[in-house]
Design a protein around this motif. Sequence first.
Motif, PDB file in Angstrom:
ATOM      1  N   LEU A   1       0.837  -1.194   0.000  1.00 23.33           N
ATOM      2  CA  LEU A   1       0.000   0.000   0.000  1.00 23.33           C
ATOM      3  C   LEU A   1       0.872   1.245   0.000  1.00 23.33           C
TER       4      LEU A   1
ATOM      5  N   HIS B   1       0.352   6.782   2.350  1.00 22.97           N
ATOM      6  CA  HIS B   1      -0.799   7.461   2.949  1.00 22.97           C
ATOM      7  C   HIS B   1      -1.934   6.495   3.300  1.00 22.97           C
ATOM      8  N   LEU B   2      -1.849   5.245   2.832  1.00 21.61           N
ATOM      9  CA  LEU B   2      -2.865   4.256   3.167  1.00 21.61           C
ATOM     10  C   LEU B   2      -2.372   3.251   4.209  1.00 21.61           C
ATOM     11  N   GLN B   3      -1.210   3.492   4.777  1.00 18.74           N
ATOM     12  CA  GLN B   3      -0.698   2.576   5.785  1.00 18.74           C
ATOM     13  C   GLN B   3      -1.221   2.947   7.173  1.00 18.74           C
TER      14      GLN B   3
ATOM     15  N   HIS C   1      -6.953   0.800   6.692  1.00 14.89           N
ATOM     16  CA  HIS C   1      -6.672   0.463   5.298  1.00 14.89           C
ATOM     17  C   HIS C   1      -5.843  -0.811   5.189  1.00 14.89           C
TER      18      HIS C   1
ATOM     19  N   GLN D   1      -7.291  -4.394   3.405  1.00 11.52           N
ATOM     20  CA  GLN D   1      -6.663  -4.885   2.189  1.00 11.52           C
ATOM     21  C   GLN D   1      -5.742  -6.089   2.401  1.00 11.52           C
TER      22      GLN D   1
END
Length: 367
Positions: free
Chosen positions: A321, A324-326, A330, A334
């Motif tokens: 990822l 910014h999606l860690q 999120h 995922q």
Amino acid sequence: MLKIYYKNTLSYKLDSKYILDVLQYPKFGLNEMKFLKTIGIISDQGVGIGFSGPIATAFDSKNTAFVLNRGHEDQGSGNLFRVTVQTFEEKYLTEFATWYGDKPGDKKLNTPSDLEFDSNDHLYITDEINNAVFIYDVEGNFIGQWGKSGNNAGEFSGPSGIAIDSKDNLYVVDQYNHRIQKFTKDGKYITSWGENGKKEGQFNMPWGICVDNEDNIYVADWRNDRIQKFTKDGKYIASYGKTGAGKGELIRPSDVAVDANGMIYISDWGNERVVVMDKNGEYISSERGKSTLTTEWTNEFFESNVDERDSRSEANLIPDLPQHLQTPYHMSSQSEPLFWGITDLSIDQNSRLYVTELRRHRCQVYE
């Protein structure tokens, strides 16, 4: 796409890349919880094997698991409300308390929240919309119900967690009244404590609750980001946790469980993890999840759904990822091994910890 296939998983190996890539949040490492297995597969049929929005798990005197299903909010169908009964070996036994009620008092569930057994194998289920406690025997036969909407003694506003002590007294989390109420098993009001606030003994939308071997009461004080401990009469003892994502910190804890040695397990909803503390509330470790779905239910599903099995074998279940999606949410949404939406922690008679995940329709089991 992962979102399409997440309901059934092939097994995979947890290698060093997974540990580095997926478990970098939180950054203080793995814990001592030993992963045993995953039980679960999504079921939108309302009957048969599988779960639909499982929200809580409890065990009868034979250590059989009873899983409370709340269904999907986006489906708007109460036919998924039910209790699924199965063994640790994934032998499906039955389900009961199916379908839902249109109005309070019609003896059917409508947004159930938690469940617990007393010493006579009577099962008590809290219901947020009905503002009531429903009682069933171990065979799933309806026995009765009590409770009504309000803020007076014995009345509820969104009852959530429920726990039962060694004397078969019931403790019900009265969520929107920001208090804990204590009853006899027949529903006779005994006492209550708590009010809205941040001070010791106050609550802000509490959710989960448990009782330890000494009949002390632990409450997941959801919006205050802490666990509070009380005597069986409501006298404040201690508070554990504070807001944050570091060691011993919590964001919206949804439940708490205490084992025979006094170890405290907390479902840290906002951080998508289980936090482990010792009996004094000192941080020990945390777990983000290690799930596989090498389950009997999954194997049975793949036998008749070969195309989906093949598609999943090619899917990337642990994607990289962008930075910014860690975030916990999120990463959990995922990466299929991770916890996603922990609503309940329950310990069976063999000291196995069941971690119930609402969003992944499964229980991860640890020891």
